[in-house]
Design a protein around this motif. Structure first.
Motif, PDB file in Angstrom:
ATOM      1  N   LEU A  28      23.765 -35.965 103.559  1.00  0.00           N
ATOM      2  CA  LEU A  28      25.165 -36.304 103.853  1.00  0.00           C
ATOM      3  C   LEU A  28      25.685 -35.498 105.033  1.00  0.00           C
ATOM      4  CD1 LEU A  28      26.732 -36.531 100.274  1.00  0.00           C
ATOM      5  CD2 LEU A  28      26.571 -38.401 101.940  1.00  0.00           C
ATOM      6  N   GLN A  29      25.188 -34.292 105.179  1.00  0.00           N
ATOM      7  CA  GLN A  29      25.692 -33.379 106.204  1.00  0.00           C
ATOM      8  C   GLN A  29      25.127 -33.674 107.586  1.00  0.00           C
ATOM      9  OE1 GLN A  29      28.081 -31.141 105.634  1.00  0.00           O
ATOM     10  NE2 GLN A  29      28.099 -30.437 107.761  1.00  0.00           N
ATOM     11  N   VAL A  30      23.853 -34.040 107.669  1.00  0.00           N
ATOM     12  CA  VAL A  30      23.190 -34.184 108.975  1.00  0.00           C
ATOM     13  C   VAL A  30      23.428 -35.591 109.536  1.00  0.00           C
ATOM     14  CG1 VAL A  30      21.010 -34.077 110.229  1.00  0.00           C
ATOM     15  CG2 VAL A  30      21.423 -32.510 108.320  1.00  0.00           C
ATOM     16  N   PRO A  31      24.032 -35.704 110.731  1.00  0.00           N
ATOM     17  CA  PRO A  31      24.307 -37.013 111.329  1.00  0.00           C
ATOM     18  C   PRO A  31      23.065 -37.608 111.997  1.00  0.00           C
ATOM     19  CG  PRO A  31      25.141 -35.279 112.752  1.00  0.00           C
ATOM     20  CD  PRO A  31      24.559 -34.594 111.550  1.00  0.00           C
ATOM     21  N   ARG A  32      22.410 -38.539 111.320  1.00  0.00           N
ATOM     22  CA  ARG A  32      21.159 -39.102 111.852  1.00  0.00           C
ATOM     23  C   ARG A  32      21.350 -39.720 113.231  1.00  0.00           C
ATOM     24  NH1 ARG A  32      17.866 -44.241 110.589  1.00  0.00           N
ATOM     25  NH2 ARG A  32      15.676 -43.578 110.714  1.00  0.00           N
TER      26      ARG A  32
END
Length: 218
Positions: A28-32
């Protein structure tokens, strides 16, 4: 794209690819989308691999979830990744191991490594991830031994240098098998100095791992 990310992560959780809160929180935290070329960013939260150039891909989110869950990461771990790509996998792992841990990631293609460094800097993971240009099948002995090692490309067999760079009790997760077709994802537990336990985790499809202990270049 926050809402698309939340929707995909929830689907991966509901389908059992994500099993733990720490992996759910990290994804959820890391913006792919920040780890993809501009032309493919609209598809960042489709659950499939996508091209990043130089014949390489960013792994499908469900495969990232599977590998990260199997690694059973905790804060403070020393991690080695083989195959940086644009840096997404390393960022997810760094999110879990935290500021007390570190991810060393080896990428053989200099232009991808440089892009990964920029992506990691732009998303706040630069101090937690070190990108090295080199032959990933040789590992990175300078910072060994590692609590966990994982590969994002498939080797014909498990590279011996990676096994030797594991801590006793450490895990290696890597695809192995055919160069062009489906492979098997395997886990390797280092039991003692010379003993390892290997387990088959199921069929996967990855790009080839090129190097001295991998596949030759075309």
């Amino acid at each position: 794209m926050k809402y698309e990310r939340e929707d995909l992560v929830e689907k991966l959780f509901n389908h059992g690819y994500i099993k733990t809160e720490k992996v759910k929180k990290a994804m959820l935290q890391v913006p792919r989308e920040e780890f993809m070329p501009p032309e493919t960013r609209p598809y960042a939260y489709f659950d499939r691999p996508l091209p990043i150039g130089k014949g390489q891909t960013i792994s499908a989110p469900h495969m990232v979830a599977i590998i990260v869950e199997k690694l059973d990461l905790t804060q403070g771990m020393n991690i080695l990744e083989i195959g940086t790509g644009f840096g997404y996998n390393a960022a997810v792992v760094a999110e879990i191991v935290g500021e007390e841990g570190h991810v060393y990631t080896v990428e053989r293609i200099p232009s991808l490594a440089e892009t990964a460094r920029e992506n990691l800097k732009n998303t706040g993971y630069f101090n937690q991830v070190t990108v090295i240009v080199g032959d990933g099948t040789l590992g990175y002995p300078d910072k060994a031994p590692y609590d966990r090692i994982y590969g994002t490309a498939s080797a014909p067999k498990i590279p011996e240098p990676l096994k030797k760079q594991l801590k006793i009790g450490g895990w290696l997760i890597i695809p192995q098998g055919s160069r062009d077709y489906f492979q098997e994802l395997v886990s390797v537990l280092r039991i003692s100095h010379d003993d390892y336990k290997v387990q088959n985790l199921g069929g996967v499809a990855f790009v080839p791992m090129i190097g001295e202990h991998g596949w030759p270049e075309d």
